[in-house]
Design an enzyme around this catalytic site. Structure first.
Site, PDB file in Angstrom:
ATOM      1  N   SER A 154       0.794  -1.228   0.000  1.00  9.93           N
ATOM      2  CA  SER A 154       0.000   0.000   0.000  1.00  9.93           C
ATOM      3  C   SER A 154       0.828   1.280   0.000  1.00  9.93           C
ATOM      4  O   SER A 154       0.335   2.317  -0.416  1.00  9.93           O
ATOM      5  CB  SER A 154      -0.973  -0.003   1.178  1.00  9.93           C
ATOM      6  OG  SER A 154      -0.309  -0.322   2.381  1.00  9.93           O
ATOM      7  N   HIS A 193      -5.480  -3.419  -1.962  1.00 11.17           N
ATOM      8  CA  HIS A 193      -5.220  -2.454  -3.042  1.00 11.17           C
ATOM      9  C   HIS A 193      -5.193  -3.113  -4.420  1.00 11.17           C
ATOM     10  O   HIS A 193      -4.959  -2.445  -5.421  1.00 11.17           O
ATOM     11  CB  HIS A 193      -3.903  -1.711  -2.798  1.00 11.17           C
ATOM     12  CG  HIS A 193      -4.023  -0.653  -1.753  1.00 11.17           C
ATOM     13  ND1 HIS A 193      -4.546   0.593  -2.008  1.00 11.17           N
ATOM     14  CD2 HIS A 193      -3.715  -0.669  -0.436  1.00 11.17           C
ATOM     15  CE1 HIS A 193      -4.543   1.312  -0.897  1.00 11.17           C
ATOM     16  NE2 HIS A 193      -4.042   0.570   0.077  1.00 11.17           N
ATOM     17  N   LYS A 225     -12.144   0.302  -0.439  1.00  9.57           N
ATOM     18  CA  LYS A 225     -11.267   1.057  -1.333  1.00  9.57           C
ATOM     19  C   LYS A 225     -11.908   1.140  -2.716  1.00  9.57           C
ATOM     20  O   LYS A 225     -12.830   1.917  -2.903  1.00  9.57           O
ATOM     21  CB  LYS A 225      -9.879   0.431  -1.319  1.00  9.57           C
ATOM     22  CG  LYS A 225      -9.211   0.737   0.024  1.00  9.57           C
ATOM     23  CD  LYS A 225      -7.866   0.150   0.244  1.00  9.57           C
ATOM     24  CE  LYS A 225      -7.350   0.635   1.596  1.00  9.57           C
ATOM     25  NZ  LYS A 225      -6.552  -0.338   2.311  1.00  9.57           N
TER      26      LYS A 225
HETATM   27  C1  PLP Z   1      -6.574  -0.573   3.722  1.00  6.75           C
HETATM   28  C2  PLP Z   1      -6.072  -1.913   4.012  1.00  6.75           C
HETATM   29  C3  PLP Z   1      -6.728  -2.735   4.937  1.00  6.75           C
HETATM   30  C4  PLP Z   1      -7.911  -2.242   5.730  1.00  6.75           C
HETATM   31  O1  PLP Z   1      -9.071  -2.253   4.983  1.00  6.75           O
HETATM   32  P1  PLP Z   1     -10.375  -1.516   5.563  1.00  6.75           P
HETATM   33  O2  PLP Z   1     -11.485  -2.163   4.842  1.00  6.75           O
HETATM   34  O3  PLP Z   1     -10.221  -0.067   5.281  1.00  6.75           O
HETATM   35  O4  PLP Z   1     -10.400  -1.807   7.032  1.00  6.75           O
HETATM   36  C5  PLP Z   1      -6.257  -4.008   5.120  1.00  6.75           C
HETATM   37  N1  PLP Z   1      -5.173  -4.463   4.453  1.00  6.75           N
HETATM   38  C6  PLP Z   1      -4.517  -3.698   3.569  1.00  6.75           C
HETATM   39  C7  PLP Z   1      -3.341  -4.270   2.845  1.00  6.75           C
HETATM   40  C8  PLP Z   1      -4.926  -2.393   3.327  1.00  6.75           C
HETATM   41  O5  PLP Z   1      -4.277  -1.635   2.452  1.00  6.75           O
END
Ligand code: PLP
Length: 389
Positions: free
Chosen positions: A178, A206, A237
């Site tokens: 990320s 992502h 996301k």
């Molecule tokens: C953003 C992210 C999460 C968290 O996801 P949410 O649905 O916002 O809680 C988990 N793992 C990774 C790799 C992320 O980038």
């Protein structure tokens, strides 16, 4: 609270203290932030689904039918037909046997890792894995080992040394990292896992909605369907709503419905969110126009930054870091950009290692070429003035 006050003062002295920015409207390409219109280069709303009319309507209709809350955890009476439908829609989209939805991606990692490992097992994790994986691993009774980022020799070395001492071994990686935007070496990880009879766990937060055919994710991107044991994704996301999911075998779904603690002890996702997500997957099933637009914009923006001489690391996805290094310079750069109308968040320790500060540009399908041109002009001028390039 004096112990916290002194820690907060320390942040201020280091120049890394910040106020939360306030967005006064939907998360789009131009946002009204702290009372001023700015170009938004900071959201994970890759496809613009967070305020898409079709998706909003699906949520509104579901609220009319089901109300706003599920009323209980899934294992008691919070499991509405719409949650079951959502599980099935995601499994079908991802070409996996089964899926179970959690309240967030963070909740998936916090709940799943501890549920599928115990004290006889070993977890092997990439050093750059997301904070929620690190926390999830801490909640497990299993032993732990960490390999250097994407270092396949390092991963194999751990297996050679330790495989025999443990019952199950679980290899965990982000699908797309990320903070750097590079893609995990998944084909090699799967190969190594097979050789040493280890299980694989990919957090594709992502990658889902971004990589693969119409956003089917990193596993699809590499053609590895059926070869990764646990595929975690977020619905917060690219999908634009909120929630997380685990895809894999029917047995893993079944087990998580009994031992996935966020499913047992935290209320089910709001039904309006479930309906919105179902609509979002329907749109991805119908057309690749959203992911095509995202990639078109991402390539355009990255090429521009590279041509201007910026160090954008080794990103392979729409996540585009601009490497700065110094923490306080990173924060100052981000603040200067905001003053000039571009919102790009500065990323510093503890999100990345000390001395690896960067601003992280997030391109979306909603940006026009004009937005991206204006943003790169401002980034370039400001960087010149601050002697960043
Ligand atoms: C953003 C992210 C999460 C968290 O996801 P949410 O649905 O916002 O809680 C988990 N793992 C990774 C790799 C992320 O980038």
């Amino acid at each position: 609270m004096s112990h916290l006050d002194s820690k907060i003062n320390e942040l201020k002295e280091l120049g890394v203290y910040r106020e939360l920015p306030i967005n006064e409207g939907p998360c789009e390409a131009i946002i009204r932030l702290n009372g001023k219109d700015v170009i938004n280069l900071s959201s994970n709303n890759y496809l613009g689904f967070a305020s898409h009319p079709r998706i909003k309507k699906a949520a509104i209709d579901a609220i009319q039918k089901y109300g706003v809350g599920a009323g209980a955890v899934r294992t008691i009476v919070g499991n509405m037909d719409i949650h079951e439908t959502l599980d099935q829609v995601i499994a079908k989209f991802k070409h996996e046997e089964a899926c179970v939805v959690f309240q967030s991606g963070f909740a998936c990692n916090a709940g799943v890792i501890q549920a599928i490992t115990d004290e006889k097992d070993l977890i092997i994790s990439d050093e750059l894995n997301h904070a929620s994986i690190i926390d999830g691993v801490r909640l497990s009774k299993a032993a732990r080992a960490v390999y250097k980022h994407s270092d396949m020799e390092g991963l194999e070395k751990i297996l050679i040394e330790k495989r025999d001492q443990y019952k199950e071994v679980l290899i965990i990686t982000d699908g797309v990292f990320s903070m750097d935007g590079d893609i995990a070496k998944l084909p090699e990880i799967v190969k190594i896992a097979k050789k040493y009879k280890a299980l694989t766990y990919v957090d594709d937060a992502h990658g889902s909605g971004v990589l693969g055919n119409s956003g089917r994710g990193t596993v699809d991107h590499f053609g590895l369907h059926g070869q990764v044991d646990f595929i975690i994704g977020t619905l917060s996301k690219a999908i634009g709503v909120v929630g997380g999911y685990v895809c894999g075998s029917k047995a893993s779904r079944d087990w998580l419905l009994h031992r996935g603690r966020p499913l047992l002890f935290s209320t089910a996702m709001m039904p309006g969110a479930a309906a919105a997500i179902i609509e979002a997957f329907q749109m991805l099933e119908e057309s690749t126009e959203y992911t095509d637009q995202l990639w078109d914009n991402a390539k355009y923006f990255k090429n521009k930054l590279k041509a201007l001489g910026f160090d954008i690391g080794h990103s392979e996805t729409p996540i585009t870091p601009i490497m700065i290094g110094d923490e306080s310079k990173t924060i100052q750069f981000s603040k200067a950009l905001l003053n000039r109308g571009v919102y790009v968040s500065g990323i510093v320790f503890p999100t990345v290692q000390k001395g690896m500060g960067r601003i992280r540009c997030m391109v979306s399908a909603l940006h026009t070429k004009k937005h991206l041109d204006d943003a790169t002009d401002i980034i370039f001028k400001t960087a010149k003035e601050m002697k960043i390039i």
